[in-house]
Motif scaffolding. Sequence first.
Motif, PDB file in Angstrom:
ATOM      1  N   SER A  36      -1.278  12.634  -1.014  1.00 23.59           N
ATOM      2  CA  SER A  36      -1.714  11.742  -2.093  1.00 23.59           C
ATOM      3  C   SER A  36      -3.233  11.747  -2.212  1.00 23.59           C
ATOM      4  O   SER A  36      -3.788  11.732  -3.317  1.00 23.59           O
ATOM      5  CB  SER A  36      -1.235  10.310  -1.838  1.00 23.59           C
ATOM      6  OG  SER A  36       0.160  10.262  -1.826  1.00 23.59           O
TER       7      SER A  36
ATOM      8  N   ARG B 115      -5.371  12.875  -5.433  1.00 20.94           N
ATOM      9  CA  ARG B 115      -6.346  12.006  -6.091  1.00 20.94           C
ATOM     10  C   ARG B 115      -7.699  12.717  -6.263  1.00 20.94           C
ATOM     11  O   ARG B 115      -8.409  12.502  -7.230  1.00 20.94           O
ATOM     12  CB  ARG B 115      -6.524  10.700  -5.314  1.00 20.94           C
ATOM     13  CG  ARG B 115      -5.341   9.749  -5.461  1.00 20.94           C
ATOM     14  CD  ARG B 115      -5.751   8.300  -5.250  1.00 20.94           C
ATOM     15  NE  ARG B 115      -6.249   8.055  -3.911  1.00 20.94           N
ATOM     16  CZ  ARG B 115      -5.485   7.825  -2.854  1.00 20.94           C
ATOM     17  NH1 ARG B 115      -4.172   7.810  -2.980  1.00 20.94           N
ATOM     18  NH2 ARG B 115      -6.013   7.600  -1.667  1.00 20.94           N
TER      19      ARG B 115
ATOM     20  N   TRP C 282       2.334  12.275   3.895  1.00 24.13           N
ATOM     21  CA  TRP C 282       2.459  11.911   2.483  1.00 24.13           C
ATOM     22  C   TRP C 282       1.163  11.269   1.971  1.00 24.13           C
ATOM     23  O   TRP C 282       0.701  11.567   0.864  1.00 24.13           O
ATOM     24  CB  TRP C 282       3.642  10.953   2.313  1.00 24.13           C
ATOM     25  CG  TRP C 282       3.905  10.585   0.890  1.00 24.13           C
ATOM     26  CD1 TRP C 282       4.421  11.393  -0.084  1.00 24.13           C
ATOM     27  CD2 TRP C 282       3.645   9.324   0.276  1.00 24.13           C
ATOM     28  NE1 TRP C 282       4.499  10.702  -1.274  1.00 24.13           N
ATOM     29  CE2 TRP C 282       4.034   9.428  -1.083  1.00 24.13           C
ATOM     30  CE3 TRP C 282       3.141   8.114   0.729  1.00 24.13           C
ATOM     31  CZ2 TRP C 282       3.917   8.376  -1.966  1.00 24.13           C
ATOM     32  CZ3 TRP C 282       3.027   7.060  -0.161  1.00 24.13           C
ATOM     33  CH2 TRP C 282       3.424   7.199  -1.486  1.00 24.13           C
ATOM     34  N   LEU C 283       0.550  10.423   2.796  1.00 25.06           N
ATOM     35  CA  LEU C 283      -0.725   9.826   2.392  1.00 25.06           C
ATOM     36  C   LEU C 283      -1.793  10.893   2.208  1.00 25.06           C
ATOM     37  O   LEU C 283      -2.618  10.820   1.296  1.00 25.06           O
ATOM     38  CB  LEU C 283      -1.180   8.809   3.454  1.00 25.06           C
ATOM     39  CG  LEU C 283      -0.385   7.506   3.533  1.00 25.06           C
ATOM     40  CD1 LEU C 283      -0.788   6.715   4.785  1.00 25.06           C
ATOM     41  CD2 LEU C 283      -0.607   6.648   2.291  1.00 25.06           C
TER      42      LEU C 283
ATOM     43  N   THR D 171      -2.754   5.538  -6.118  1.00 25.41           N
ATOM     44  CA  THR D 171      -4.055   4.892  -5.948  1.00 25.41           C
ATOM     45  C   THR D 171      -4.169   4.429  -4.500  1.00 25.41           C
ATOM     46  O   THR D 171      -3.269   4.669  -3.702  1.00 25.41           O
ATOM     47  CB  THR D 171      -4.210   3.704  -6.927  1.00 25.41           C
ATOM     48  OG1 THR D 171      -5.512   3.139  -6.787  1.00 25.41           O
ATOM     49  CG2 THR D 171      -3.169   2.626  -6.680  1.00 25.41           C
ATOM     50  N   ASP D 172      -5.282   3.806  -4.168  1.00 29.70           N
ATOM     51  CA  ASP D 172      -5.468   3.454  -2.761  1.00 29.70           C
ATOM     52  C   ASP D 172      -5.001   2.049  -2.423  1.00 29.70           C
ATOM     53  O   ASP D 172      -4.778   1.731  -1.268  1.00 29.70           O
ATOM     54  CB  ASP D 172      -6.940   3.631  -2.351  1.00 29.70           C
ATOM     55  CG  ASP D 172      -7.868   2.741  -3.161  1.00 29.70           C
ATOM     56  OD1 ASP D 172      -7.485   2.349  -4.274  1.00 29.70           O
ATOM     57  OD2 ASP D 172      -8.965   2.431  -2.675  1.00 29.70           O
TER      58      ASP D 172
ATOM     59  N   ALA E 250       0.515   4.140  -2.835  1.00 30.58           N
ATOM     60  CA  ALA E 250      -0.302   5.211  -2.235  1.00 30.58           C
ATOM     61  C   ALA E 250      -0.189   6.543  -2.955  1.00 30.58           C
ATOM     62  O   ALA E 250      -1.113   7.354  -2.894  1.00 30.58           O
ATOM     63  CB  ALA E 250       0.054   5.375  -0.760  1.00 30.58           C
TER      64      ALA E 250
ATOM     65  N   ARG F   3       0.830  -1.212   0.000  1.00 25.40           N
ATOM     66  CA  ARG F   3       0.000   0.000   0.000  1.00 25.40           C
ATOM     67  C   ARG F   3       0.859   1.254   0.000  1.00 25.40           C
ATOM     68  O   ARG F   3       0.500   2.267  -0.589  1.00 25.40           O
ATOM     69  CB  ARG F   3      -0.956  -0.015   1.193  1.00 25.40           C
ATOM     70  CG  ARG F   3      -2.002  -1.072   1.040  1.00 25.40           C
ATOM     71  CD  ARG F   3      -3.024  -1.034   2.124  1.00 25.40           C
ATOM     72  NE  ARG F   3      -3.957   0.066   1.944  1.00 25.40           N
ATOM     73  CZ  ARG F   3      -5.118   0.144   2.555  1.00 25.40           C
ATOM     74  NH1 ARG F   3      -5.501  -0.816   3.359  1.00 25.40           N
ATOM     75  NH2 ARG F   3      -5.915   1.157   2.371  1.00 25.40           N
TER      76      ARG F   3
END
Lengths: 372, 388
Positions: free
Chosen positions: B329, B333, B325-326, A66-67, A63, A59
């Motif tokens: 992201s 998206r 960072w997530l 995409t998820d 990440a 993941r």
Amino acid sequence: MIPIPIDHLLLLPDPTSKVVAMEIAAPLPKLTRMELADVQVLGQLIAHENAQYTRGKMRFIVAGATDDVHFDVTEDHLRLSLSVPKSDETIGLSLLTALLTEPLISDATVAEAKQSLVQARQSAWQIVLAPQAGNIQKVRASEVLRLYHTVLRPDRIFIGLGGNVDASTEKKLRDRLADWTQPKAERPSLTAPSGPAPDTIHPPVQVLRGPAITASHPAFSAHVLAAFALGIGKGASVFRVWREAHAWSYLQECEISGSQDGFHLLTWLSPNEELKPADLGKALADDIAQWTESDRQRAVGMAESVLLRGLDLSPFCFSSRGRLSDSLADRTFLGVYWRMKTGSDWNSRGILESLKKVTLEELKQAALAELP
Amino acid sequence: MIASPMLIALAAGVLLLQPPAIEQPPRLRTLLQNGSVCLVEPHFESPTIYIDLVASSCGAEDTPEHSGWRHLLEHLLVKGRDGKLDSKLEAVGGFLRAETYRDAMSVEIEVPPDQLDLGLSAVEELLREPVFSDDAIARETKVVDAELRLKSDEVRLADAGWAAYFGAAGLPPSGATDTIKKATAADLSELYLQHFQSGNLALVISGPVDLQSGTKAATHLLSRLPGTPNKAKFLPRIAKASKFPQASATGQAICASVPAYDSPEAAGSMAAMLAIAADQKDCFFLYTPSVRSAVMTLGSVTSDDLLEAKRKLEPNSLDYSFGRWLSKSWVHRQMSTLRQATFLRALLLAQSASASPERIEQGIDDLTPAQFQASARALTQALEVRGR
């Protein structure tokens, strides 16, 4: 060494993209229900982790784009899907290689995958579009391993690399997969018993499934245009004749799905059990009979928006999760799936031109042929 | 009344200070004297023009007595005055979508590159006071009722969190059947005038559109609307402590109340939730950026492990850099297609003329390790929502 055949690896560059999409389409032979259940478990455990990458690491790698790593099983293919930022292309290719070549297939991982699949709640789309698989609880690791050797073979699978990719991306992947071998495949037995029936599922919607048609059939374009005229947009017949008349909400639409025999149009009805499909079909047939040139032009206009401008209403539904979107991942998958299914390249402009040539009478005939 | 537009170039004044530019700035926001705002963002490589009209719910928010009236209004409004708005657009391959949120109602229109005028004429139609027949209301009430029954588990879990934190100030925008059935034509007309008052409106156009002519057209459209001298304010939305709620849904969720979308707390909660999600199976994350207090939901409809993970959470073990960072992201998206970016920009602009998606990212950039840790600690006390 069994290399990936040249025409099984597609580059679909989009220089404006900052992402690399990696899509696998593995054609499925005609399988028994239990074998379909085996493939679902295989997809689940491949997308979960492998010998090189833990779940968290997988993941983390995707990440930025995409998820998660995704899988999907329909009647005619297994799809594996991941995307990474261009800057992570190398590790993305490493992950893709590991997904294909180093799955962890053991009693423990199969048990975990089975649990995840059993817990998963299916959407209305999945209940209708996913293949009728056997009892997941009865899947055994040995069978999953056999299906892995049968389905995910370097000479069988199709790989699409989309987005910010070039010939060097392809070379890197070919180099990584150069040593990948699989033992001789044991073809799934076509005469095997169907296995236990799946748990009874009451679909939340009913679906009219039209006859199979191949992409090379002379009437294929008329049937594709019929999908737009029948069920894409709010001017489409099912929206006007069914949704407006009965005050339904959502899912009155028409899609094209793949099967072992080619393609089918699926026209979605409603959950209302008091209304019989035959009556609904009659209302739709009456509407089709009244179609004029403006209905044909509307269908062509919607097709042009979907095929050339990325309108997110594509009737192409080669997935158990519903229609394909205009995302890079889905565009890449569409390219690789179409190659797998037809042997030719997906050509939006060419398809649109063929749709424009369909006459009103051909359109009506194709639409009527989809009704019960 | 024709209002004089006040132009503000977002690209550091480039447009106003330089001689006629060869390169246009990436986007141009225009604030009108009547309180509405438009923004044009040229993307000549795009094959589609996206036109998003978003009306803030300021002054028109749902109440327990009127729950779902905005949702019903949305359904009726987008049919157009003669019921043919969709067919006019689809005749040329255009399309219209609409959605009702707690803080706004959005109408997204996409048209081919040569159909900007058609798209704007659709907006013009939406900006004219509609007339609804009793028959149309009755029929669309049934459609909304059917839609409510199809509400996803993810949204039901999040709705339970909203209700627990905010009570009547956090009602689901989809509404409730019993109150929707009570709406009359007069009620909906009055609601329209409140909801679509000029000060609530943002119009964003993106795609193959010239910056100046697009701005001129959008400005012309909006500036015809009367001003709103006594602009309403959002009702207060104050989070309160609550028992852990149960949702009529499958699954479980963690819900956190956060202040405005660009606050350190919002950035911290998002980063911490997404860091938790990275180790979980089949999680979803729901957040509609808002200039007000709102709820972030991290949930799963398939896994039973999420709440257990929350209880075992050691805030210091969450990785600040990874979470940040997530979060970035996630924002990227949400902006990954022009359609999505146009929507998010319009959604925020309707709520505040200074709000923008870039400020979400800035909030994440500015997030400090201490703020992240504070958010992670707060998550240990966040609401737990259980499904059936």
